[in-house]
Design a protein around this motif. Structure first.
Motif, PDB file in Angstrom:
ATOM      1  N   GLY A  39       0.793  -1.219   0.000  1.00 47.06           N
ATOM      2  CA  GLY A  39       0.000   0.000   0.000  1.00 47.06           C
ATOM      3  C   GLY A  39       0.825   1.269   0.000  1.00 47.06           C
ATOM      4  N   ARG A  40       2.021   1.214   0.574  1.00 49.85           N
ATOM      5  CA  ARG A  40       2.899   2.390   0.545  1.00 49.85           C
ATOM      6  C   ARG A  40       3.367   2.648  -0.879  1.00 49.85           C
ATOM      7  NH1 ARG A  40       5.112  -0.459   5.740  1.00 49.85           N
ATOM      8  NH2 ARG A  40       5.207  -2.032   4.117  1.00 49.85           N
ATOM      9  N   ASP A  41       3.623   1.579  -1.629  1.00 43.57           N
ATOM     10  CA  ASP A  41       3.995   1.733  -3.038  1.00 43.57           C
ATOM     11  C   ASP A  41       2.794   2.213  -3.854  1.00 43.57           C
ATOM     12  OD1 ASP A  41       6.764   0.701  -2.883  1.00 43.57           O
ATOM     13  OD2 ASP A  41       5.758  -1.162  -2.348  1.00 43.57           O
ATOM     14  N   TRP A  42       1.614   1.689  -3.546  1.00 41.25           N
ATOM     15  CA  TRP A  42       0.383   2.109  -4.228  1.00 41.25           C
ATOM     16  C   TRP A  42       0.191   3.610  -4.078  1.00 41.25           C
ATOM     17  CZ3 TRP A  42      -3.130   0.267  -7.554  1.00 41.25           C
ATOM     18  CH2 TRP A  42      -4.364   0.924  -7.643  1.00 41.25           C
ATOM     19  N   ALA A  43       0.421   4.132  -2.882  1.00 44.22           N
ATOM     20  CA  ALA A  43       0.222   5.556  -2.612  1.00 44.22           C
ATOM     21  C   ALA A  43       1.160   6.433  -3.449  1.00 44.22           C
ATOM     22  CB  ALA A  43       0.429   5.838  -1.124  1.00 44.22           C
ATOM     23  N   LYS A  44       2.305   5.912  -3.827  1.00 41.31           N
ATOM     24  CA  LYS A  44       3.285   6.672  -4.613  1.00 41.31           C
ATOM     25  C   LYS A  44       2.960   6.702  -6.101  1.00 41.31           C
ATOM     26  CE  LYS A  44       6.971   5.416  -1.436  1.00 41.31           C
ATOM     27  NZ  LYS A  44       8.192   4.594  -1.297  1.00 41.31           N
ATOM     28  N   LEU A  45       2.061   5.828  -6.558  1.00 40.35           N
ATOM     29  CA  LEU A  45       1.736   5.756  -7.978  1.00 40.35           C
ATOM     30  C   LEU A  45       0.815   6.895  -8.399  1.00 40.35           C
ATOM     31  CD1 LEU A  45       0.981   1.924  -8.361  1.00 40.35           C
ATOM     32  CD2 LEU A  45       3.070   3.141  -9.008  1.00 40.35           C
ATOM     33  N   SER A  46       1.027   7.398  -9.584  1.00 41.83           N
ATOM     34  CA  SER A  46       0.116   8.400 -10.148  1.00 41.83           C
ATOM     35  C   SER A  46      -1.192   7.701 -10.521  1.00 41.83           C
ATOM     36  CB  SER A  46       0.743   9.037 -11.389  1.00 41.83           C
ATOM     37  OG  SER A  46       0.789   8.088 -12.442  1.00 41.83           O
ATOM     38  N   PRO A  47      -2.255   8.452 -10.737  1.00 36.18           N
ATOM     39  CA  PRO A  47      -3.510   7.819 -11.172  1.00 36.18           C
ATOM     40  C   PRO A  47      -3.351   6.987 -12.450  1.00 36.18           C
ATOM     41  CG  PRO A  47      -3.950  10.046 -10.437  1.00 36.18           C
ATOM     42  CD  PRO A  47      -2.446   9.880 -10.449  1.00 36.18           C
ATOM     43  N   ASP A  48      -2.588   7.489 -13.421  1.00 41.16           N
ATOM     44  CA  ASP A  48      -2.367   6.722 -14.652  1.00 41.16           C
ATOM     45  C   ASP A  48      -1.577   5.445 -14.381  1.00 41.16           C
ATOM     46  OD1 ASP A  48      -3.759   8.528 -16.199  1.00 41.16           O
ATOM     47  OD2 ASP A  48      -1.967   9.570 -16.926  1.00 41.16           O
ATOM     48  N   ALA A  49      -0.601   5.517 -13.496  1.00 45.73           N
ATOM     49  CA  ALA A  49       0.195   4.332 -13.164  1.00 45.73           C
ATOM     50  C   ALA A  49      -0.656   3.303 -12.422  1.00 45.73           C
ATOM     51  CB  ALA A  49       1.411   4.722 -12.334  1.00 45.73           C
ATOM     52  N   ARG A  50      -1.575   3.764 -11.594  1.00 42.57           N
ATOM     53  CA  ARG A  50      -2.477   2.838 -10.892  1.00 42.57           C
ATOM     54  C   ARG A  50      -3.355   2.093 -11.898  1.00 42.57           C
ATOM     55  NH1 ARG A  50      -4.099   6.916  -5.974  1.00 42.57           N
ATOM     56  NH2 ARG A  50      -2.123   6.645  -4.851  1.00 42.57           N
ATOM     57  N   THR A  51      -3.895   2.841 -12.857  1.00 43.77           N
ATOM     58  CA  THR A  51      -4.724   2.215 -13.887  1.00 43.77           C
ATOM     59  C   THR A  51      -3.909   1.214 -14.699  1.00 43.77           C
ATOM     60  OG1 THR A  51      -6.183   4.131 -14.006  1.00 43.77           O
ATOM     61  CG2 THR A  51      -6.163   2.667 -15.919  1.00 43.77           C
ATOM     62  N   TYR A  99     -11.618  -1.604  -9.754  1.00 46.15           N
ATOM     63  CA  TYR A  99     -10.521  -2.096  -8.912  1.00 46.15           C
ATOM     64  C   TYR A  99      -9.657  -0.951  -8.388  1.00 46.15           C
ATOM     65  CZ  TYR A  99     -11.756  -6.811 -10.275  1.00 46.15           C
ATOM     66  OH  TYR A  99     -12.428  -7.994 -10.466  1.00 46.15           O
ATOM     67  N   VAL A 100      -9.398   0.065  -9.213  1.00 49.58           N
ATOM     68  CA  VAL A 100      -8.606   1.211  -8.749  1.00 49.58           C
ATOM     69  C   VAL A 100      -9.313   1.878  -7.574  1.00 49.58           C
ATOM     70  CG1 VAL A 100      -7.758   3.520  -9.351  1.00 49.58           C
ATOM     71  CG2 VAL A 100      -7.424   1.624 -10.938  1.00 49.58           C
ATOM     72  N   SER A 101     -10.607   2.110  -7.724  1.00 51.06           N
ATOM     73  CA  SER A 101     -11.386   2.751  -6.660  1.00 51.06           C
ATOM     74  C   SER A 101     -11.387   1.913  -5.384  1.00 51.06           C
ATOM     75  CB  SER A 101     -12.821   2.978  -7.146  1.00 51.06           C
ATOM     76  OG  SER A 101     -13.615   3.498  -6.114  1.00 51.06           O
ATOM     77  N   ARG A 102     -11.597   0.623  -5.537  1.00 54.99           N
ATOM     78  CA  ARG A 102     -11.641  -0.258  -4.361  1.00 54.99           C
ATOM     79  C   ARG A 102     -10.270  -0.415  -3.716  1.00 54.99           C
ATOM     80  NH1 ARG A 102     -16.602  -2.554  -3.083  1.00 54.99           N
ATOM     81  NH2 ARG A 102     -18.093  -1.380  -4.311  1.00 54.99           N
ATOM     82  N   MET A 103      -9.206  -0.361  -4.514  1.00 56.42           N
ATOM     83  CA  MET A 103      -7.854  -0.409  -3.937  1.00 56.42           C
ATOM     84  C   MET A 103      -7.606   0.848  -3.100  1.00 56.42           C
ATOM     85  SD  MET A 103      -5.938  -3.119  -4.745  1.00 56.42           S
ATOM     86  CE  MET A 103      -4.237  -2.637  -4.977  1.00 56.42           C
ATOM     87  N   GLN A 104      -8.098   1.979  -3.577  1.00 55.06           N
ATOM     88  CA  GLN A 104      -7.979   3.213  -2.792  1.00 55.06           C
ATOM     89  C   GLN A 104      -8.688   3.050  -1.451  1.00 55.06           C
ATOM     90  OE1 GLN A 104      -5.408   4.894  -4.284  1.00 55.06           O
ATOM     91  NE2 GLN A 104      -6.519   6.676  -3.575  1.00 55.06           N
ATOM     92  N   ASP A 105      -9.882   2.493  -1.486  1.00 58.26           N
ATOM     93  CA  ASP A 105     -10.625   2.249  -0.243  1.00 58.26           C
ATOM     94  C   ASP A 105      -9.888   1.272   0.654  1.00 58.26           C
ATOM     95  OD1 ASP A 105     -12.595   3.868  -1.318  1.00 58.26           O
ATOM     96  OD2 ASP A 105     -13.910   2.206  -1.875  1.00 58.26           O
ATOM     97  N   PHE A 106      -9.352   0.212   0.081  1.00 63.54           N
ATOM     98  CA  PHE A 106      -8.658  -0.818   0.846  1.00 63.54           C
ATOM     99  C   PHE A 106      -7.460  -0.226   1.582  1.00 63.54           C
ATOM    100  CE2 PHE A 106      -5.603  -4.254   1.420  1.00 63.54           C
ATOM    101  CZ  PHE A 106      -6.393  -5.292   1.902  1.00 63.54           C
ATOM    102  N   TYR A 107      -6.669   0.557   0.866  1.00 63.93           N
ATOM    103  CA  TYR A 107      -5.452   1.107   1.467  1.00 63.93           C
ATOM    104  C   TYR A 107      -5.702   2.379   2.269  1.00 63.93           C
ATOM    105  CZ  TYR A 107      -2.396  -2.271  -0.778  1.00 63.93           C
ATOM    106  OH  TYR A 107      -1.741  -3.420  -1.144  1.00 63.93           O
ATOM    107  N   TRP A 108      -6.941   2.835   2.334  1.00 60.90           N
ATOM    108  CA  TRP A 108      -7.258   3.952   3.213  1.00 60.90           C
ATOM    109  C   TRP A 108      -6.987   3.554   4.660  1.00 60.90           C
ATOM    110  CZ3 TRP A 108     -10.752   4.753   7.189  1.00 60.90           C
ATOM    111  CH2 TRP A 108     -10.926   6.078   7.596  1.00 60.90           C
ATOM    112  N   TRP A 109      -7.222   2.291   4.979  1.00 56.69           N
ATOM    113  CA  TRP A 109      -7.001   1.783   6.325  1.00 56.69           C
ATOM    114  C   TRP A 109      -5.497   1.581   6.551  1.00 56.69           C
ATOM    115  CZ3 TRP A 109     -11.174   1.895   9.304  1.00 56.69           C
ATOM    116  CH2 TRP A 109     -12.415   1.894   8.681  1.00 56.69           C
ATOM    117  N   GLU A 110      -4.958   2.233   7.560  1.00 60.46           N
ATOM    118  CA  GLU A 110      -3.519   2.158   7.822  1.00 60.46           C
ATOM    119  C   GLU A 110      -3.035   0.730   8.044  1.00 60.46           C
ATOM    120  OE1 GLU A 110      -1.951   4.874  10.721  1.00 60.46           O
ATOM    121  OE2 GLU A 110      -3.237   6.491   9.984  1.00 60.46           O
TER     122      GLU A 110
END
Length: 137
Positions: A39-51, A99-110
């Motif tokens: 999730g720390r790596d996910w947070a560093k990705l741009s929106p395009d990179a996440r997609t 999946y991008v939206s749900r991953m954002q929700d998933f990693y919202w939790w510390e």
């Protein structure tokens, strides 16, 4: 003469390596393997990179699923992928935006952030597919 060229290259190679930009040289040993990205790596990705990451994951999952169906050539692989799509039978059946939206929700939790991205996608999919199956009962 050829030996001297190789010797010169051997001597100058390490010196040239010292002149690399610091951020490039420092990042070489710190970039985790894809299986360890979390999730720390996910947070560093741009929106395009996440997609792009999710699209790559979905393509890999679909190819794996088609391969497990016994396809052994490109024509059969193409037909199997089209049939899986047409019949809505992909193991990861939703659009990348879901999946991008749900991953954002998933990693919202510390407490979820140390979990690998592949695991987060599996967990998100399991939850989504479970909800679809429950609503169809």
């Amino acid at each position: 003469m050829v030996r001297w060229r190789w010797a010169l290259i051997g001597l100058l190679g390490p010196v040239a390596g010292l002149s690399l930009p610091h951020h490039y040289a420092a990042s070489q040993g710190t970039d985790p393997h894809w299986i360890a990205r979390d999730g720390r790596d996910w947070a560093k990705l741009s929106p395009d990179a996440r997609t792009a990451y999710i699209e790559g994951f979905l393509a890999g999952a679909a190819l794996s699923q088609a391969g497990a169906a016994g396809t052994d050539d490109s024509a059969a692989l193409t037909e199997t992928l089209q049939a899986l799509r047409r019949n809505g039978k992909f193991r990861f059946p939703f659009a990348e935006s879901v999946y991008v939206s749900r991953m954002q929700d998933f990693y919202w939790w510390e407490d979820h952030r140390p979990l690998p991205m592949w695991y987060a996608l599996w967990e998100v999919n399991r939850t989504l597919v479970g909800r679809v199956n429950e609503s169809g009962r």
